[in-house]
Design an enzyme around this catalytic site. Structure first.
Site, PDB file in Angstrom:
ATOM      1  N   ASP A 122     -27.310  56.591  -8.161  1.00 46.95           N
ATOM      2  CA  ASP A 122     -27.361  57.411  -9.384  1.00 46.95           C
ATOM      3  C   ASP A 122     -27.342  56.535 -10.629  1.00 46.95           C
ATOM      4  OD1 ASP A 122     -24.788  56.756  -8.584  1.00 46.95           O
ATOM      5  OD2 ASP A 122     -23.880  58.681  -9.068  1.00 46.95           O
ATOM      6  N   ASP A 178     -41.099  56.606  -7.317  1.00 47.96           N
ATOM      7  CA  ASP A 178     -41.819  57.561  -8.178  1.00 47.96           C
ATOM      8  C   ASP A 178     -41.309  57.420  -9.611  1.00 47.96           C
ATOM      9  OD1 ASP A 178     -43.368  58.679  -6.093  1.00 47.96           O
ATOM     10  OD2 ASP A 178     -43.141  60.703  -6.904  1.00 47.96           O
ATOM     11  N   LYS A 199     -25.139  53.901  -1.831  1.00 50.14           N
ATOM     12  CA  LYS A 199     -24.340  55.051  -2.282  1.00 50.14           C
ATOM     13  C   LYS A 199     -23.107  55.178  -1.399  1.00 50.14           C
ATOM     14  CE  LYS A 199     -23.629  58.930  -4.587  1.00 50.14           C
ATOM     15  NZ  LYS A 199     -23.189  58.932  -5.982  1.00 50.14           N
ATOM     16  N   ASP A 210     -38.030  55.957  -1.751  1.00 44.56           N
ATOM     17  CA  ASP A 210     -39.075  56.953  -2.034  1.00 44.56           C
ATOM     18  C   ASP A 210     -38.892  57.508  -3.441  1.00 44.56           C
ATOM     19  OD1 ASP A 210     -41.147  58.887  -1.587  1.00 44.56           O
ATOM     20  OD2 ASP A 210     -39.568  60.378  -1.330  1.00 44.56           O
ATOM     21  N   TYR A 260     -35.005  58.926   7.075  1.00 42.16           N
ATOM     22  CA  TYR A 260     -36.276  59.368   7.666  1.00 42.16           C
ATOM     23  C   TYR A 260     -36.303  59.161   9.183  1.00 42.16           C
ATOM     24  CZ  TYR A 260     -38.689  59.741   3.088  1.00 42.16           C
ATOM     25  OH  TYR A 260     -39.100  60.091   1.819  1.00 42.16           O
TER      26      TYR A 260
HETATM   27  C1  IPM Z   1     -44.445  58.307  -0.077  1.00 43.59           C
HETATM   28  C2  IPM Z   1     -44.483  59.766   0.280  1.00 43.59           C
HETATM   29  C3  IPM Z   1     -44.013  59.982   1.709  1.00 43.59           C
HETATM   30  C4  IPM Z   1     -42.596  59.452   1.831  1.00 43.59           C
HETATM   31  C5  IPM Z   1     -44.073  61.450   2.165  1.00 43.59           C
HETATM   32  C6  IPM Z   1     -45.433  62.028   1.929  1.00 43.59           C
HETATM   33  C7  IPM Z   1     -43.610  61.641   3.560  1.00 43.59           C
HETATM   34  O1  IPM Z   1     -43.729  60.515  -0.630  1.00 43.59           O
HETATM   35  O2  IPM Z   1     -45.111  57.509   0.600  1.00 43.59           O
HETATM   36  O3  IPM Z   1     -43.773  57.960  -1.058  1.00 43.59           O
HETATM   37  O4  IPM Z   1     -41.641  60.171   1.516  1.00 43.59           O
HETATM   38  O5  IPM Z   1     -42.443  58.314   2.245  1.00 43.59           O
HETATM   39 MN    MN Z   2     -42.980  59.382  -2.295  1.00 41.12          MN
END
Ligand code: IPM
Ligand code: MN
Ligand code: NAD
Length: 360
Positions: A221, A249, A188, A245, A138
Protein backbone atom coordinates in the site's frame (compact mmCIF):
# COMPACT_ATOMS: atom_id res chain seq x y z
CA UNK A 1 21.35 -18.78 -40.78
CA UNK A 2 18.59 -20.60 -38.92
CA UNK A 3 15.49 -18.47 -38.56
CA UNK A 4 14.16 -17.88 -35.06
CA UNK A 5 10.88 -19.75 -34.90
CA UNK A 6 8.19 -17.55 -33.39
CA UNK A 7 4.73 -18.82 -32.42
CA UNK A 8 2.23 -16.01 -32.83
CA UNK A 9 -0.93 -15.99 -30.73
CA UNK A 10 -2.55 -12.69 -31.66
CA UNK A 11 -5.63 -13.57 -29.65
CA UNK A 12 -8.62 -11.33 -29.16
CA UNK A 13 -9.80 -7.76 -29.67
CA UNK A 14 -6.91 -5.41 -30.44
CA UNK A 15 -4.42 -8.28 -30.07
CA UNK A 16 -4.19 -9.02 -33.82
CA UNK A 17 -4.13 -5.30 -34.69
CA UNK A 18 -1.07 -4.55 -32.56
CA UNK A 19 0.77 -7.83 -33.19
CA UNK A 20 0.60 -7.29 -36.98
CA UNK A 21 2.56 -4.08 -36.49
CA UNK A 22 5.08 -5.76 -34.19
CA UNK A 23 5.71 -8.46 -36.78
CA UNK A 24 6.03 -5.88 -39.55
CA UNK A 25 8.72 -4.09 -37.53
CA UNK A 26 10.57 -7.29 -36.58
CA UNK A 27 10.67 -8.50 -40.19
CA UNK A 28 12.00 -5.18 -41.47
CA UNK A 29 14.69 -4.98 -38.77
CA UNK A 30 15.83 -8.52 -39.59
CA UNK A 31 15.95 -7.73 -43.34
CA UNK A 32 17.96 -4.56 -42.82
CA UNK A 33 20.30 -6.08 -40.26
CA UNK A 34 21.05 -9.35 -42.03
CA UNK A 35 22.33 -11.22 -38.93
CA UNK A 36 19.03 -12.90 -38.13
CA UNK A 37 15.68 -13.87 -39.58
CA UNK A 38 12.31 -14.96 -38.28
CA UNK A 39 9.78 -17.60 -39.19
CA UNK A 40 6.34 -16.72 -37.81
CA UNK A 41 3.67 -19.40 -37.31
CA UNK A 42 0.19 -18.12 -36.50
CA UNK A 43 -2.14 -19.93 -34.12
CA UNK A 44 -5.81 -18.95 -34.27
CA UNK A 45 -6.39 -19.54 -30.56
CA UNK A 46 -8.49 -17.28 -28.39
CA UNK A 47 -12.14 -16.51 -27.63
CA UNK A 48 -13.44 -16.96 -31.18
CA UNK A 49 -11.71 -20.33 -31.34
CA UNK A 50 -13.34 -21.18 -28.00
CA UNK A 51 -16.82 -20.35 -29.26
CA UNK A 52 -16.24 -22.66 -32.21
CA UNK A 53 -14.31 -25.52 -30.58
CA UNK A 54 -15.19 -25.31 -26.87
CA UNK A 55 -11.54 -24.84 -25.92
CA UNK A 56 -9.10 -21.94 -25.99
CA UNK A 57 -6.33 -23.77 -27.83
CA UNK A 58 -5.85 -27.06 -29.65
CA UNK A 59 -5.73 -30.12 -27.38
CA UNK A 60 -2.03 -30.59 -28.16
CA UNK A 61 -1.43 -26.82 -28.09
CA UNK A 62 1.29 -26.88 -25.47
CA UNK A 63 3.23 -29.59 -27.34
CA UNK A 64 2.98 -27.54 -30.52
CA UNK A 65 4.25 -24.41 -28.78
CA UNK A 66 7.13 -26.18 -27.08
CA UNK A 67 9.05 -26.42 -30.35
CA UNK A 68 9.31 -22.64 -30.81
CA UNK A 69 12.09 -20.28 -29.80
CA UNK A 70 9.61 -17.74 -28.47
CA UNK A 71 5.92 -16.88 -28.34
CA UNK A 72 4.57 -13.48 -29.36
CA UNK A 73 1.14 -12.91 -27.82
CA UNK A 74 -1.36 -10.10 -28.37
CA UNK A 75 -4.19 -10.22 -25.84
CA UNK A 76 -6.66 -12.76 -24.53
CA UNK A 77 -10.22 -12.25 -23.31
CA UNK A 78 -13.44 -10.98 -24.82
CA UNK A 79 -17.04 -10.46 -23.69
CA UNK A 80 -18.95 -13.69 -24.32
CA UNK A 81 -16.35 -16.00 -22.76
CA UNK A 82 -15.84 -15.84 -18.98
CA UNK A 83 -12.46 -14.22 -18.31
CA UNK A 84 -11.31 -16.86 -15.83
CA UNK A 85 -11.77 -19.51 -18.53
CA UNK A 86 -10.18 -17.63 -21.42
CA UNK A 87 -7.20 -16.46 -19.41
CA UNK A 88 -6.55 -19.64 -17.46
CA UNK A 89 -6.81 -21.91 -20.51
CA UNK A 90 -4.45 -19.89 -22.69
CA UNK A 91 -2.30 -17.11 -21.22
CA UNK A 92 -1.88 -18.34 -17.65
CA UNK A 93 -1.42 -21.98 -18.57
CA UNK A 94 1.44 -21.02 -20.91
CA UNK A 95 3.15 -18.90 -18.25
CA UNK A 96 2.81 -21.71 -15.74
CA UNK A 97 3.49 -24.86 -17.76
CA UNK A 98 6.45 -23.29 -19.53
CA UNK A 99 7.78 -22.19 -16.16
CA UNK A 100 8.02 -18.58 -17.27
CA UNK A 101 8.52 -17.57 -13.69
CA UNK A 102 10.04 -14.17 -14.39
CA UNK A 103 7.80 -11.41 -15.67
CA UNK A 104 9.94 -8.43 -16.68
CA UNK A 105 8.02 -5.17 -17.01
CA UNK A 106 9.95 -1.96 -17.68
CA UNK A 107 8.29 1.17 -16.30
CA UNK A 108 10.32 3.70 -18.16
CA UNK A 109 9.10 7.16 -19.14
CA UNK A 110 10.54 7.86 -22.57
CA UNK A 111 11.06 11.41 -23.79
CA UNK A 112 7.87 12.69 -25.36
CA UNK A 113 5.55 10.29 -23.51
CA UNK A 114 2.78 11.86 -21.43
CA UNK A 115 3.08 11.62 -17.66
CA UNK A 116 0.22 12.36 -15.25
CA UNK A 117 2.43 13.63 -12.40
CA UNK A 118 4.35 16.92 -12.16
CA UNK A 119 7.75 15.53 -11.21
CA UNK A 120 7.75 12.76 -13.84
CA UNK A 121 10.82 12.81 -16.09
CA UNK A 122 12.92 10.26 -17.89
CA UNK A 123 15.30 10.32 -14.92
CA UNK A 124 12.70 9.96 -12.17
CA UNK A 125 10.55 7.24 -13.77
CA UNK A 126 12.91 4.45 -14.65
CA UNK A 127 11.95 1.21 -12.95
CA UNK A 128 12.30 -2.43 -13.83
CA UNK A 129 9.59 -4.56 -12.29
CA UNK A 130 10.38 -8.23 -11.78
CA UNK A 131 7.10 -9.92 -11.06
CA UNK A 132 6.84 -13.50 -9.79
CA UNK A 133 4.91 -15.20 -12.58
CA UNK A 134 4.32 -18.84 -11.71
CA UNK A 135 2.62 -19.15 -8.31
CA UNK A 136 1.70 -16.92 -5.36
CA UNK A 137 -1.81 -15.50 -5.51
CA UNK A 138 -2.13 -16.95 -9.06
CA UNK A 139 -1.50 -20.54 -7.99
CA UNK A 140 -5.05 -21.45 -8.98
CA UNK A 141 -5.48 -23.38 -5.74
CA UNK A 142 -8.75 -23.27 -3.89
CA UNK A 143 -12.27 -24.56 -3.71
CA UNK A 144 -15.89 -23.48 -4.02
CA UNK A 145 -17.93 -25.25 -1.40
CA UNK A 146 -21.71 -25.45 -0.92
CA UNK A 147 -22.26 -23.50 -4.15
CA UNK A 148 -25.45 -21.45 -4.05
CA UNK A 149 -26.24 -22.48 -0.47
CA UNK A 150 -26.37 -20.10 2.49
CA UNK A 151 -23.21 -21.70 3.88
CA UNK A 152 -21.31 -21.09 0.63
CA UNK A 153 -17.53 -20.76 1.12
CA UNK A 154 -14.91 -19.84 -1.44
CA UNK A 155 -11.19 -20.42 -0.91
CA UNK A 156 -8.42 -18.91 -3.04
CA UNK A 157 -5.13 -20.08 -1.67
CA UNK A 158 -1.85 -18.27 -2.22
CA UNK A 159 1.05 -20.66 -2.75
CA UNK A 160 4.54 -19.41 -1.99
CA UNK A 161 7.08 -22.22 -2.28
CA UNK A 162 10.67 -21.83 -1.13
CA UNK A 163 11.87 -22.71 -4.62
CA UNK A 164 9.49 -20.24 -6.28
CA UNK A 165 10.16 -17.41 -3.86
CA UNK A 166 13.92 -17.85 -3.76
CA UNK A 167 14.40 -18.07 -7.50
CA UNK A 168 12.52 -14.87 -8.31
CA UNK A 169 14.25 -12.93 -5.56
CA UNK A 170 17.64 -14.26 -6.62
CA UNK A 171 16.89 -13.34 -10.25
CA UNK A 172 16.07 -9.80 -9.08
CA UNK A 173 19.30 -9.54 -7.09
CA UNK A 174 21.30 -10.73 -10.10
CA UNK A 175 19.58 -8.13 -12.27
CA UNK A 176 20.12 -5.30 -9.79
CA UNK A 177 23.74 -6.38 -9.35
CA UNK A 178 24.36 -6.47 -13.13
CA UNK A 179 22.74 -3.06 -13.61
CA UNK A 180 24.38 -1.52 -10.54
CA UNK A 181 20.98 -0.45 -9.24
CA UNK A 182 19.08 -0.65 -5.98
CA UNK A 183 16.57 -3.44 -5.38
CA UNK A 184 13.22 -2.87 -3.71
CA UNK A 185 11.03 -5.70 -2.46
CA UNK A 186 7.30 -5.09 -2.18
CA UNK A 187 5.22 -7.28 0.12
CA UNK A 188 2.56 -7.11 2.82
CA UNK A 189 3.73 -8.96 5.92
CA UNK A 190 1.66 -6.94 8.36
CA UNK A 191 -1.56 -8.52 7.11
CA UNK A 192 -0.52 -11.64 5.15
CA UNK A 193 0.99 -13.35 8.15
CA UNK A 194 2.26 -16.48 6.40
CA UNK A 195 3.03 -15.78 2.76
CA UNK A 196 4.49 -12.32 3.06
CA UNK A 197 6.35 -12.93 6.31
CA UNK A 198 8.00 -15.78 4.41
CA UNK A 199 8.64 -13.55 1.37
CA UNK A 200 10.37 -10.94 3.56
CA UNK A 201 12.43 -13.62 5.28
CA UNK A 202 13.63 -15.05 1.96
CA UNK A 203 14.44 -11.53 0.72
CA UNK A 204 16.58 -11.00 3.84
CA UNK A 205 18.33 -14.35 3.41
CA UNK A 206 19.15 -13.88 -0.26
CA UNK A 207 20.27 -10.29 0.34
CA UNK A 208 23.16 -11.64 2.44
CA UNK A 209 24.63 -13.13 -0.76
CA UNK A 210 24.57 -9.69 -2.41
CA UNK A 211 25.99 -7.27 0.17
CA UNK A 212 26.86 -4.78 -2.58
CA UNK A 213 23.22 -4.39 -3.68
CA UNK A 214 21.44 -1.64 -1.77
CA UNK A 215 17.96 -2.80 -0.78
CA UNK A 216 14.66 -1.44 0.46
CA UNK A 217 11.46 -3.15 1.45
CA UNK A 218 7.97 -1.62 1.37
CA UNK A 219 4.46 -2.66 2.17
CA UNK A 220 2.44 -2.72 -1.04
CA UNK A 221 0.00 0.00 0.00
CA UNK A 222 2.81 2.40 0.88
CA UNK A 223 4.64 1.42 -2.32
CA UNK A 224 1.60 2.39 -4.43
CA UNK A 225 1.60 5.80 -2.78
CA UNK A 226 5.38 6.25 -3.11
CA UNK A 227 5.38 5.30 -6.80
CA UNK A 228 3.34 8.47 -7.37
CA UNK A 229 4.95 10.73 -4.76
CA UNK A 230 8.57 9.72 -5.29
CA UNK A 231 8.95 7.39 -8.29
CA UNK A 232 12.72 7.92 -8.41
CA UNK A 233 12.85 5.85 -5.22
CA UNK A 234 12.28 2.68 -7.30
CA UNK A 235 14.89 1.12 -9.59
CA UNK A 236 14.76 -2.67 -9.78
CA UNK A 237 11.65 -3.95 -7.99
CA UNK A 238 10.70 -7.51 -7.06
CA UNK A 239 7.22 -8.47 -5.99
CA UNK A 240 4.60 -11.19 -5.98
CA UNK A 241 2.34 -12.16 -8.87
CA UNK A 242 -0.76 -10.16 -7.91
CA UNK A 243 1.04 -7.13 -6.49
CA UNK A 244 3.16 -7.05 -9.65
CA UNK A 245 0.06 -7.19 -11.82
CA UNK A 246 -1.56 -4.24 -10.08
CA UNK A 247 1.52 -2.07 -9.62
CA UNK A 248 2.60 -2.44 -13.24
CA UNK A 249 -0.73 -1.02 -14.45
CA UNK A 250 -0.10 1.86 -12.06
CA UNK A 251 3.41 2.06 -13.50
CA UNK A 252 2.02 1.98 -17.04
CA UNK A 253 -0.07 5.03 -16.21
CA UNK A 254 3.09 6.82 -14.99
CA UNK A 255 4.98 5.94 -18.16
CA UNK A 256 2.49 7.01 -20.82
CA UNK A 257 -0.40 4.58 -20.53
CA UNK A 258 -1.34 1.01 -21.45
CA UNK A 259 -0.42 1.63 -25.08
CA UNK A 260 3.25 1.83 -24.08
CA UNK A 261 3.54 -0.94 -21.48
CA UNK A 262 5.49 -4.06 -22.45
CA UNK A 263 6.23 -7.32 -20.74
CA UNK A 264 8.33 -10.44 -21.13
CA UNK A 265 7.50 -13.81 -19.56
CA UNK A 266 10.86 -15.48 -19.21
CA UNK A 267 11.92 -19.05 -18.56
CA UNK A 268 15.53 -18.20 -17.68
CA UNK A 269 16.76 -21.81 -18.05
CA UNK A 270 15.47 -21.84 -21.64
CA UNK A 271 13.93 -25.27 -21.09
CA UNK A 272 10.76 -23.83 -22.60
CA UNK A 273 10.01 -20.92 -24.91
CA UNK A 274 9.62 -17.50 -23.33
CA UNK A 275 6.64 -15.31 -24.21
CA UNK A 276 6.55 -11.63 -25.14
CA UNK A 277 3.38 -9.54 -24.92
CA UNK A 278 2.09 -6.06 -24.35
CA UNK A 279 0.67 -5.96 -20.83
CA UNK A 280 -2.64 -4.46 -21.90
CA UNK A 281 -5.72 -6.52 -22.63
CA UNK A 282 -7.93 -6.93 -25.67
CA UNK A 283 -9.53 -3.47 -25.17
CA UNK A 284 -13.03 -4.42 -26.38
CA UNK A 285 -13.99 -0.73 -26.17
CA UNK A 286 -11.75 0.18 -29.14
CA UNK A 287 -11.32 -3.21 -30.89
CA UNK A 288 -11.89 -3.11 -34.65
CA UNK A 289 -11.51 0.67 -34.85
CA UNK A 290 -7.85 0.48 -35.93
CA UNK A 291 -6.81 3.01 -33.31
CA UNK A 292 -5.07 0.70 -30.82
CA UNK A 293 -1.57 1.83 -29.96
CA UNK A 294 0.92 -0.79 -31.23
CA UNK A 295 3.92 0.69 -29.38
CA UNK A 296 3.56 -1.64 -26.38
CA UNK A 297 3.59 -4.64 -28.72
CA UNK A 298 6.60 -3.19 -30.55
CA UNK A 299 8.36 -2.58 -27.22
CA UNK A 300 7.81 -6.25 -26.31
CA UNK A 301 9.35 -7.17 -29.67
CA UNK A 302 12.34 -5.11 -28.55
CA UNK A 303 12.48 -7.26 -25.40
CA UNK A 304 12.53 -10.31 -27.69
CA UNK A 305 15.55 -8.97 -29.57
CA UNK A 306 17.29 -8.45 -26.20
CA UNK A 307 16.39 -12.00 -25.17
CA UNK A 308 17.92 -13.45 -28.35
CA UNK A 309 21.13 -11.52 -27.60
CA UNK A 310 20.62 -8.69 -30.09
CA UNK A 311 20.52 -5.90 -27.52
CA UNK A 312 21.62 -3.38 -30.16
CA UNK A 313 18.45 -4.13 -32.13
CA UNK A 314 16.32 -4.00 -28.98
CA UNK A 315 17.74 -0.54 -28.36
CA UNK A 316 17.14 0.45 -31.98
CA UNK A 317 13.44 -0.30 -31.54
CA UNK A 318 13.23 1.55 -28.24
CA UNK A 319 15.08 4.57 -29.67
CA UNK A 320 12.66 4.60 -32.60
CA UNK A 321 9.65 4.51 -30.26
CA UNK A 322 11.15 7.42 -28.32
CA UNK A 323 11.85 9.39 -31.48
CA UNK A 324 8.26 8.93 -32.59
CA UNK A 325 7.01 10.10 -29.18
CA UNK A 326 9.19 13.21 -29.41
CA UNK A 327 8.36 14.16 -33.01
CA UNK A 328 4.72 13.07 -32.59
CA UNK A 329 4.58 12.50 -36.34
CA UNK A 330 2.19 9.54 -35.98
CA UNK A 331 0.50 8.75 -32.66
CA UNK A 332 -2.76 6.99 -31.84
CA UNK A 333 -5.58 8.81 -29.97
CA UNK A 334 -4.55 7.46 -26.53
CA UNK A 335 -1.39 9.56 -26.94
CA UNK A 336 -3.24 12.58 -28.28
CA UNK A 337 -2.73 11.87 -31.99
CA UNK A 338 -5.05 10.84 -34.79
CA UNK A 339 -2.99 8.17 -36.53
CA UNK A 340 -4.17 4.60 -37.06
CA UNK A 341 -2.47 1.52 -35.65
CA UNK A 342 -1.01 0.77 -39.09
CA UNK A 343 0.27 4.32 -39.57
CA UNK A 344 2.16 4.10 -36.27
CA UNK A 345 3.72 0.78 -37.33
CA UNK A 346 4.68 2.30 -40.67
CA UNK A 347 6.21 5.33 -38.94
CA UNK A 348 8.39 3.07 -36.76
CA UNK A 349 9.51 1.14 -39.84
CA UNK A 350 10.37 4.42 -41.60
CA UNK A 351 12.39 5.62 -38.60
CA UNK A 352 14.31 2.34 -38.48
CA UNK A 353 14.99 2.50 -42.22
CA UNK A 354 16.29 6.05 -41.89
CA UNK A 355 18.66 4.97 -39.12
CA UNK A 356 20.11 2.24 -41.37
CA UNK A 357 20.53 4.66 -44.28
CA UNK A 358 22.30 7.16 -41.99
CA UNK A 359 24.63 4.49 -40.59
CA UNK A 360 25.72 2.96 -43.86
C1 IPM B 1 -1.49 -9.09 -17.16
C2 IPM B 1 -2.95 -9.47 -17.14
C3 IPM B 1 -3.13 -10.90 -16.68
C4 IPM B 1 -2.54 -11.04 -15.29
C5 IPM B 1 -4.59 -11.38 -16.69
C6 IPM B 1 -5.23 -11.13 -18.02
C7 IPM B 1 -4.75 -12.78 -16.24
O1 IPM B 1 -3.68 -8.57 -16.34
O2 IPM B 1 -0.71 -9.75 -17.87
O3 IPM B 1 -1.13 -8.12 -16.49
O4 IPM B 1 -3.22 -10.74 -14.30
O5 IPM B 1 -1.39 -11.44 -15.19
MN1 MN C 1 -2.53 -6.91 -15.62
P1 NAD D 1 -7.46 -3.43 -21.29
O1 NAD D 1 -5.99 -3.30 -21.09
O2 NAD D 1 -7.90 -4.27 -22.42
O3 NAD D 1 -8.09 -1.96 -21.47
C1 NAD D 1 -8.04 -0.96 -20.45
C2 NAD D 1 -8.18 0.42 -21.11
O4 NAD D 1 -6.95 0.74 -21.78
C3 NAD D 1 -9.27 0.49 -22.16
O5 NAD D 1 -9.89 1.75 -22.12
C4 NAD D 1 -8.52 0.33 -23.49
O6 NAD D 1 -9.13 0.96 -24.58
C5 NAD D 1 -7.17 0.97 -23.15
N1 NAD D 1 -6.08 0.34 -23.92
C6 NAD D 1 -5.51 -0.87 -23.65
N2 NAD D 1 -4.57 -1.14 -24.56
C7 NAD D 1 -4.55 -0.11 -25.41
C8 NAD D 1 -3.78 0.18 -26.58
N3 NAD D 1 -2.84 -0.65 -27.05
N4 NAD D 1 -4.04 1.34 -27.24
C9 NAD D 1 -4.95 2.20 -26.79
N5 NAD D 1 -5.71 1.99 -25.69
C10 NAD D 1 -5.50 0.84 -25.01
O7 NAD D 1 -8.06 -3.96 -19.91
P2 NAD D 1 -9.56 -4.44 -19.55
O8 NAD D 1 -10.54 -3.59 -20.27
O9 NAD D 1 -9.57 -4.51 -18.09
O10 NAD D 1 -9.66 -5.94 -20.11
C11 NAD D 1 -10.25 -6.29 -21.35
C12 NAD D 1 -10.06 -7.78 -21.57
O11 NAD D 1 -8.68 -8.10 -21.73
C13 NAD D 1 -10.56 -8.65 -20.43
O12 NAD D 1 -11.08 -9.83 -20.99
C14 NAD D 1 -9.29 -8.96 -19.63
O13 NAD D 1 -9.37 -10.13 -18.88
C15 NAD D 1 -8.30 -9.09 -20.76
N6 NAD D 1 -6.91 -8.83 -20.40
C16 NAD D 1 -5.98 -9.59 -21.07
C17 NAD D 1 -4.63 -9.35 -20.88
C18 NAD D 1 -3.65 -10.17 -21.62
O14 NAD D 1 -4.01 -10.90 -22.51
N7 NAD D 1 -2.38 -10.06 -21.33
C19 NAD D 1 -4.23 -8.31 -20.03
C20 NAD D 1 -5.21 -7.54 -19.38
C21 NAD D 1 -6.55 -7.81 -19.58
Amino acid sequence: MNPYKIAVISGDGIGPEVIDEGIKVMKRVAELDGRLSFEFTHFPWGCEYYLEHGQMMASDGMEQLEKFDAIYLGAVGFPGVPDHISLWDLLLIIRKQFDQYVNIRPIQLLNGAPCPIDNGTKETIDMLFIRENSEGEYAGAGDWLFKGKPEEVVLQTGVFSRKGTERIIRYAFETASDLGKTLTSISKANALNYSMVFWDQVFEEVSLEYPHVETASYLVDAAAMLMIKNPARFEVVVTSNLFGDILTDLGAALAGGMGLAAGANINPEKTYPSMFEPIHGSAPDIAGQHIANPLAAIWSASQMFDFFGFEDLGKLLLDSIEELLVTKSALTPDLGGSASTIEVGDAIVALIESKYVNNK
